[in-house]
Design a protein around this motif. Structure first.
Motif, short mmCIF file in Angstrom:
data_model
loop_
_atom_site.label_atom_id
_atom_site.label_comp_id
_atom_site.label_asym_id
_atom_site.label_seq_id
_atom_site.Cartn_x
_atom_site.Cartn_y
_atom_site.Cartn_z
N ILE A 250 34.23 35.29 37.81
CA ILE A 250 32.78 35.24 37.36
C ILE A 250 33.05 34.05 37.07
O ILE A 250 31.46 33.16 37.40
N ASP A 251 34.03 33.18 36.79
CA ASP A 251 34.28 31.92 36.39
C ASP A 251 34.06 31.56 37.77
O ASP A 251 34.04 30.05 37.72
N GLY A 252 33.74 31.85 39.03
CA GLY A 252 33.86 31.13 40.22
C GLY A 252 35.89 31.14 41.01
O GLY A 252 36.15 30.52 42.10
N THR A 253 36.59 31.28 40.67
CA THR A 253 37.87 31.13 40.79
C THR A 253 38.38 32.82 42.07
O THR A 253 38.33 33.31 41.35
N VAL A 254 39.60 31.76 41.78
CA VAL A 254 40.02 33.17 42.90
C VAL A 254 41.42 32.81 42.39
O VAL A 254 42.29 32.35 42.57
N ASN A 255 41.77 34.78 42.32
CA ASN A 255 43.39 34.59 42.02
C ASN A 255 43.97 36.16 42.13
O ASN A 255 45.15 36.41 41.86
N HIS A 256 43.42 36.40 43.13
CA HIS A 256 44.00 37.55 43.53
C HIS A 256 43.99 37.40 45.50
O HIS A 256 42.61 37.00 45.48
N LEU A 257 44.43 37.72 46.03
CA LEU A 257 43.66 38.30 48.17
C LEU A 257 44.05 39.55 47.63
O LEU A 257 45.23 40.70 47.85
N ILE A 258 43.06 40.27 48.20
CA ILE A 258 42.89 42.02 48.05
C ILE A 258 43.46 42.20 49.84
O ILE A 258 42.50 41.75 50.50
#
Length: 108
Positions: free
Chosen positions: A63-71
Protein backbone atom coordinates in the motif's frame (compact mmCIF):
# COMPACT_ATOMS: atom_id res chain seq x y z
CA UNK A 1 -21.41 -7.01 12.05
CA UNK A 2 -21.65 -4.64 14.98
CA UNK A 3 -19.20 -1.94 16.05
CA UNK A 4 -17.85 -3.92 19.01
CA UNK A 5 -16.71 -6.74 16.73
CA UNK A 6 -14.30 -4.31 15.06
CA UNK A 7 -12.31 -4.12 18.30
CA UNK A 8 -11.03 -7.65 17.76
CA UNK A 9 -8.04 -8.14 15.43
CA UNK A 10 -9.77 -11.32 14.23
CA UNK A 11 -12.88 -9.43 13.01
CA UNK A 12 -12.01 -9.80 9.35
CA UNK A 13 -10.85 -13.43 9.44
CA UNK A 14 -12.99 -16.15 7.90
CA UNK A 15 -12.65 -19.93 8.27
CA UNK A 16 -12.04 -21.66 4.95
CA UNK A 17 -11.21 -25.18 3.84
CA UNK A 18 -8.85 -25.84 0.94
CA UNK A 19 -10.24 -28.91 -0.82
CA UNK A 20 -7.15 -30.98 -1.53
CA UNK A 21 -6.75 -34.77 -1.22
CA UNK A 22 -6.83 -34.10 2.53
CA UNK A 23 -8.94 -30.98 3.31
CA UNK A 24 -6.86 -28.17 4.85
CA UNK A 25 -8.61 -25.75 7.25
CA UNK A 26 -7.19 -22.22 7.01
CA UNK A 27 -8.06 -18.73 8.16
CA UNK A 28 -8.51 -16.10 5.49
CA UNK A 29 -8.57 -12.33 5.50
CA UNK A 30 -11.15 -10.41 3.49
CA UNK A 31 -9.36 -7.46 1.87
CA UNK A 32 -11.34 -4.91 -0.13
CA UNK A 33 -8.14 -3.15 -1.21
CA UNK A 34 -6.33 -6.15 -2.62
CA UNK A 35 -6.05 -6.64 -6.36
CA UNK A 36 -5.74 -10.45 -6.21
CA UNK A 37 -6.14 -13.42 -3.88
CA UNK A 38 -3.01 -14.64 -2.07
CA UNK A 39 -2.07 -17.86 -0.29
CA UNK A 40 0.77 -18.36 2.15
CA UNK A 41 3.65 -19.97 0.26
CA UNK A 42 4.78 -21.80 3.43
CA UNK A 43 1.41 -23.56 3.71
CA UNK A 44 1.63 -24.67 0.07
CA UNK A 45 5.16 -26.04 0.62
CA UNK A 46 4.21 -27.75 3.92
CA UNK A 47 1.38 -29.65 2.21
CA UNK A 48 3.26 -30.28 -1.05
CA UNK A 49 0.58 -28.70 -3.22
CA UNK A 50 1.26 -28.45 -6.96
CA UNK A 51 1.75 -24.90 -8.24
CA UNK A 52 2.04 -23.26 -11.65
CA UNK A 53 4.66 -20.71 -12.68
CA UNK A 54 3.73 -17.04 -13.13
CA UNK A 55 5.46 -15.67 -16.19
CA UNK A 56 6.64 -13.03 -16.17
CA UNK A 57 6.98 -12.73 -12.39
CA UNK A 58 4.84 -10.05 -10.70
CA UNK A 59 6.14 -7.50 -8.19
CA UNK A 60 4.07 -7.46 -5.00
CA UNK A 61 3.47 -3.76 -4.42
CA UNK A 62 2.39 -2.79 -0.91
CA UNK A 63 0.00 0.00 0.00
CA UNK A 64 2.92 2.38 0.60
CA UNK A 65 4.22 1.74 -2.91
CA UNK A 66 7.20 -0.42 -1.90
CA UNK A 67 7.89 -3.81 -3.43
CA UNK A 68 8.83 -6.52 -0.96
CA UNK A 69 8.39 -9.75 -2.91
CA UNK A 70 8.41 -11.14 -6.43
CA UNK A 71 5.52 -13.52 -7.17
CA UNK A 72 6.65 -16.47 -9.28
CA UNK A 73 3.98 -19.10 -8.54
CA UNK A 74 0.22 -19.48 -8.37
CA UNK A 75 -2.28 -22.20 -7.54
CA UNK A 76 -5.92 -22.73 -8.42
CA UNK A 77 -7.74 -24.66 -5.74
CA UNK A 78 -11.34 -25.31 -4.67
CA UNK A 79 -12.21 -23.51 -1.43
CA UNK A 80 -15.18 -24.30 0.85
CA UNK A 81 -16.67 -21.32 2.68
CA UNK A 82 -18.52 -21.45 6.03
CA UNK A 83 -21.90 -21.55 4.22
CA UNK A 84 -20.64 -24.74 2.43
CA UNK A 85 -20.38 -22.97 -0.94
CA UNK A 86 -17.36 -24.14 -2.96
CA UNK A 87 -15.51 -21.87 -5.39
CA UNK A 88 -12.36 -22.55 -7.36
CA UNK A 89 -10.00 -19.64 -6.64
CA UNK A 90 -6.69 -18.65 -8.20
CA UNK A 91 -4.15 -17.57 -5.59
CA UNK A 92 -0.75 -15.96 -6.02
CA UNK A 93 1.78 -17.41 -3.56
CA UNK A 94 3.57 -15.09 -1.17
CA UNK A 95 4.74 -15.18 2.45
CA UNK A 96 1.91 -14.08 4.77
CA UNK A 97 1.70 -13.40 8.49
CA UNK A 98 1.23 -16.61 10.49
CA UNK A 99 -2.21 -15.44 11.71
CA UNK A 100 -3.62 -15.64 8.18
CA UNK A 101 -3.07 -18.24 5.46
CA UNK A 102 -5.13 -16.62 2.70
CA UNK A 103 -6.14 -13.17 1.50
CA UNK A 104 -9.37 -12.95 -0.47
CA UNK A 105 -10.44 -10.04 -2.64
CA UNK A 106 -13.76 -8.52 -1.64
CA UNK A 107 -15.56 -6.76 -4.46
CA UNK A 108 -18.86 -5.08 -3.72
Amino acid sequence: MNASSLLSPLSFLISLTLLTDVPIPVSGLIDSGSSHCFLNSKLVRDFGLKTEPVSPPISLRLIDGTVNHLITEMIEIPVRFPDQEVLSISFYLTPLDSSCSAVLVCTV
